[in-house]
Design an enzyme around this catalytic site. Sequence first.
Site, PDB file in Angstrom:
ATOM      1  N   GLU A 193      19.656  33.181-101.601  1.00  0.00           N
ATOM      2  CA  GLU A 193      20.105  32.904-102.958  1.00  0.00           C
ATOM      3  C   GLU A 193      19.771  34.102-103.860  1.00  0.00           C
ATOM      4  OE1 GLU A 193      18.698  29.116-104.119  1.00  0.00           O
ATOM      5  OE2 GLU A 193      19.827  29.136-105.979  1.00  0.00           O
ATOM      6  N   ARG A 237       6.764  28.843 -88.824  1.00  0.00           N
ATOM      7  CA  ARG A 237       6.521  27.460 -88.372  1.00  0.00           C
ATOM      8  C   ARG A 237       7.278  27.124 -87.096  1.00  0.00           C
ATOM      9  NH1 ARG A 237       6.333  27.164 -93.888  1.00  0.00           N
ATOM     10  NH2 ARG A 237       8.586  26.863 -93.932  1.00  0.00           N
TER      11      ARG A 237
END
Length: 173
Positions: free
Chosen positions: A99, A62
């Site tokens: 994560e 993006r």
Amino acid sequence: MPDRLKSAIRDIPDFPKPGILFKDISPILSDPELLQHSIDLLLETAHLDRQKIDKVVGIDARGFIFAAPIALALKAGFVPVRKAGKLPWKTFSESYTLEYGENTVEIHQDAIQPGDKVLLIDDLLATGGTAAAAVKLINRLGADLVRVSFLIELADLKGTEKIDAPVTSIISY
Ligand code: AMP
């Protein structure tokens, strides 16, 4: 009017994984006025430093949407930082931990010349891992990173602390 942009952003809970509140910018992109406005506001951040930008670097995927029109407006070149395995020529890579697991981004070795003034753009700053990896790649090429600009910042995640350059964001949560 960043408020008009902010109210167009759509929150999608649990995408792409449980526990992530995804900030969907599609309603901004599909509206010609909001798209223009988001690019105008990001472009203003490029003028804060009063330096001639040589290259605008956008982060896959993006970030590309904003970085390319900003490069054109600044009469600068556009350089993509891509996910691993997408760039065909000689690359430098940087890996960073997420994560769960690891991610790698790459840049073409000849995309930026030493001393080039660079503006780095992405749509959203979360933990800062992706942008920090892109900053390392830009520094490795000997460029002068002038600023890092985001449309959206998730301020609680303190991503700016990972970025060793001036950071601007248009919309903050
Ligand atoms: P980070 O490395 O944690 O700063 O994540 C930044 C990258 O992941 C950007 O390229 C974003 O497009 C994407 N991203 C991370 N979190 C979100 C979110 N909540 N909504 C939309 N995109 C996100």
